[in-house]
Write an enzyme that holds these catalytic residues in place. Structure first.
Site, PDB file in Angstrom:
ATOM      1  N   ASP A   1      -7.414  -0.126   6.072  1.00 36.26           N
ATOM      2  CA  ASP A   1      -7.377  -0.868   7.202  1.00 36.26           C
ATOM      3  C   ASP A   1      -6.664  -2.145   7.265  1.00 36.26           C
ATOM      4  OD1 ASP A   1      -8.726  -3.271   8.447  1.00 36.26           O
ATOM      5  OD2 ASP A   1      -9.889  -4.704   6.240  1.00 36.26           O
TER       6      ASP A   1
ATOM      7  N   TYR B   1     -10.495  -7.739  19.707  1.00 40.14           N
ATOM      8  CA  TYR B   1      -9.230  -6.645  19.143  1.00 40.14           C
ATOM      9  C   TYR B   1      -8.414  -6.378  20.745  1.00 40.14           C
ATOM     10  CZ  TYR B   1      -9.848  -7.113  14.013  1.00 40.14           C
ATOM     11  OH  TYR B   1      -9.821  -6.739  13.117  1.00 40.14           O
TER      12      TYR B   1
ATOM     13  N   ASP C   1      -1.434  -4.614  12.329  1.00 47.79           N
ATOM     14  CA  ASP C   1      -0.674  -3.539  13.832  1.00 47.79           C
ATOM     15  C   ASP C   1       0.715  -3.321  12.795  1.00 47.79           C
ATOM     16  OD1 ASP C   1      -2.620  -3.687  15.144  1.00 47.79           O
ATOM     17  OD2 ASP C   1      -2.359  -5.573  15.914  1.00 47.79           O
TER      18      ASP C   1
ATOM     19  N   GLY D   1       0.635  -1.086  -0.331  1.00 51.45           N
ATOM     20  CA  GLY D   1       0.497   0.049   0.091  1.00 51.45           C
ATOM     21  C   GLY D   1       0.855   1.023  -0.119  1.00 51.45           C
TER      22      GLY D   1
HETATM   23  N1  AAT Z   1     -10.558  -6.938   7.581  1.00 53.68           N
HETATM   24  C1  AAT Z   1     -10.357  -6.460   8.681  1.00 53.68           C
HETATM   25  C2  AAT Z   1      -9.033  -7.315   9.232  1.00 53.68           C
HETATM   26  C3  AAT Z   1      -7.576  -6.956   9.500  1.00 53.68           C
HETATM   27  S1  AAT Z   1      -6.272  -6.890   8.103  1.00 53.68           S
HETATM   28  C4  AAT Z   1      -5.248  -6.303   7.672  1.00 53.68           C
HETATM   29  C5  AAT Z   1      -5.331  -6.557   6.322  1.00 53.68           C
HETATM   30  O1  AAT Z   1      -3.436  -4.965   5.894  1.00 53.68           O
HETATM   31  C6  AAT Z   1      -4.108  -7.450   6.357  1.00 53.68           C
HETATM   32  O2  AAT Z   1      -5.017  -8.529   5.056  1.00 53.68           O
HETATM   33  C7  AAT Z   1      -2.353  -7.803   5.488  1.00 53.68           C
HETATM   34  O3  AAT Z   1      -1.850  -8.052   4.764  1.00 53.68           O
HETATM   35  C8  AAT Z   1      -2.755  -5.676   5.018  1.00 53.68           C
HETATM   36  N2  AAT Z   1      -1.598  -5.560   4.979  1.00 53.68           N
HETATM   37  C9  AAT Z   1      -0.774  -5.679   5.774  1.00 53.68           C
HETATM   38  N3  AAT Z   1       0.480  -4.858   5.733  1.00 53.68           N
HETATM   39  C10 AAT Z   1      -0.092  -3.905   4.084  1.00 53.68           C
HETATM   40  C11 AAT Z   1       1.037  -3.395   3.692  1.00 53.68           C
HETATM   41  N4  AAT Z   1       2.026  -2.347   3.581  1.00 53.68           N
HETATM   42  N5  AAT Z   1       0.335  -3.172   2.215  1.00 53.68           N
HETATM   43  C12 AAT Z   1      -1.130  -3.509   1.963  1.00 53.68           C
HETATM   44  N6  AAT Z   1      -2.189  -3.937   2.780  1.00 53.68           N
HETATM   45  C13 AAT Z   1      -1.559  -4.760   3.559  1.00 53.68           C
HETATM   46  C14 AAT Z   1      -7.042  -5.811  10.120  1.00 53.68           C
HETATM   47  C15 AAT Z   1      -7.230  -6.349  11.387  1.00 53.68           C
HETATM   48  C16 AAT Z   1      -6.766  -5.136  12.406  1.00 53.68           C
HETATM   49  C17 AAT Z   1      -5.973  -6.068  13.540  1.00 53.68           C
HETATM   50  C18 AAT Z   1      -6.176  -4.837  14.793  1.00 53.68           C
HETATM   51  N7  AAT Z   1      -5.233  -5.398  16.274  1.00 53.68           N
END
Ligand code: AAT
Length: 367
Positions: free
Chosen positions: A205, A274, A208, A187
């Site tokens: 979204d 969470y 952590d 992203g």
């Molecule tokens: N919909 C609720 C679930 C999430 S998922 C968070 C997503 O972010 C994961 O699928 C992960 O692969 C993606 N992600 C992580 N880093 C990147 C990045 N640099 N670019 C794009 N996608 C990314 C959120 C949960 C919240 C948890 C709180 N503790």
């Protein structure tokens, strides 16, 4: 010690753990970016775990996904009602794809050329970007808004998308919306290449700030977001727990106040599972699912902060008053046909989300 339970421990919350009883492990894999696991729990349905952290459970995902989407999208006017000038240049998704996963100078040149013709050829539309959220739940919620005409998503890990399709059909249903275009990539890199003023709303979204999502919490990322938004455009990003991460929240708020010259607000919601880390020890197998974590003999008590927050900001331009939504979704049930009724979000929850406990209010307002 209770075998057959998942427990979460982390240096981020020393002295506490949260355990869920495991019925069955459904999937374990290692992607290029993280360990991916799905298990069936006794009380929360199927659970998605990345690098030891619970990302969603079937039972409480609505509280997070509905709020992270409707708080920002109900706060911006419906563009079809003509409240904004729609003369911002728009990009075309077909042109955009070749940039990823690694934008090259040649591609950028190609992109710059296509942009010149853009404002004339492309439709006026409300464009939303989701960063992360590969499970599709945020897409499902965005798709309830008929004012949105294009939904891009940039998820780093294809395995999350695939696993969600297999084990969380009510969540991955978001991908069925024809307005959605999926980009697999980082992203941070994605946003750097986005032309200025492209998006009306960006929803981050993210997991952590340990692992692939770390940069999504840093200042340069927020600067890219601000550039990618049109004047008065909004960002809503996952912003951790007031009970556990005030130091992280302080940094996010301080950065956002510098970067976003419109509104800057913190909101929160209740999500029982969470934010937590998971260490696996079950009767079926004893395995550490991430080398970062150590074994924990599960302790059978439930202890969770149970809340997660969102940073909502708008760029300089038409004023956005997040606390008084101008585009309410309640009362219009047309979106329920494909996605079912809202389970958590309503007008009262929207307003309440911005009320902060005194200890958090003091810190957040002082930044
Ligand atoms: N919909 C609720 C679930 C999430 S998922 C968070 C997503 O972010 C994961 O699928 C992960 O692969 C993606 N992600 C992580 N880093 C990147 C990045 N640099 N670019 C794009 N996608 C990314 C959120 C949960 C919240 C948890 C709180 N503790």
């Amino acid at each position: 010690v209770i075998p057959g339970w998942f427990s979460e421990i982390s240096p981020m919350w020393p002295g506490e753990a949260h355990s869920l009883k495991v019925e069955k492990i459904l999937f374990q894999g290692k992607s290029e970016y993280q360990n991916v696991m799905v298990f069936q729990s006794s009380t929360y349905g199927n659970v998605l775990v990345l690098d030891g952290v619970i990302q969603l459970t079937e039972r409480d995902e609505c509280a997070y996904q509905e709020m992270i989407v409707h708080l920002p999208l109900c706060s911006i006017p419906n563009p079809k009602k003509g409240l904004f000038s729609r003369n911002m240049p728009r990009y075309h998704k077909v042109e955009y794809c070749p940039l990823y996963p690694s934008p090259q100078p040649d591609n950028l040149k190609h992109w710059a050329m296509s942009k010149v013709q853009a404002p004339y050829a492309w439709p006026l539309e409300d464009v939303v970007l989701v960063i992360g959220g590969g499970d599709g739940g945020v897409l499902r919620e965005v798709s309830r808004h008929s004012s949105v005409e294009q939904i891009d998503i940039c998820e780093i890990d294809k395995m999350v998308v695939d696993v969600s399709e297999q084990f969380f059909p009510h969540v991955s249903i978001g991908y069925k919306d024809p307005r959605v275009t999926l980009h697999i990539g980082d992203g941070v890199a994605f946003l750097k290449a986005v032309p200025e003023g492209t998006y009306d709303a960006i929803i981050v979204d993210s997991s952590d700030p340990i692992g692939p999502a770390q940069e999504l919490f840093e200042k340069p990322f927020f600067e890219s977001v601000a550039k990618a938004l049109r004047p008065g455009g909004v960002i809503c990003t996952q912003a951790e727990s007031i009970w556990l991460h005030m130091h992280i929240i302080e940094d996010i708020v301080a950065n956002c106040r510098q970067i976003f010259k419109g509104s800057v607000n913190y909101a929160w919601t209740s999500v029982p599972t969470y934010p937590r880390y998971v260490i696996l020890r079950t009767p079926f197998s004893d395995c550490v699912i991430s080398t970062k974590f150590v074994y924990l003999n599960a302790i059978g008590f439930f202890n969770s902060s149970g809340v997660i927050g969102f940073m909502l900001c708008s760029t300089e331009g038409p004023h956005v008053d997040f606390k008084h939504p101008v585009n309410p979704i309640e009362g219009d049930d047309s979106h329920c046909k494909s996605n079912g009724p809202l389970k958590f979000y309503n007008n009262e929850m929207h307003a309440a989300a911005f009320c902060l406990p005194s200890f958090a209010k003091k810190v957040i307002e002082s930044k």
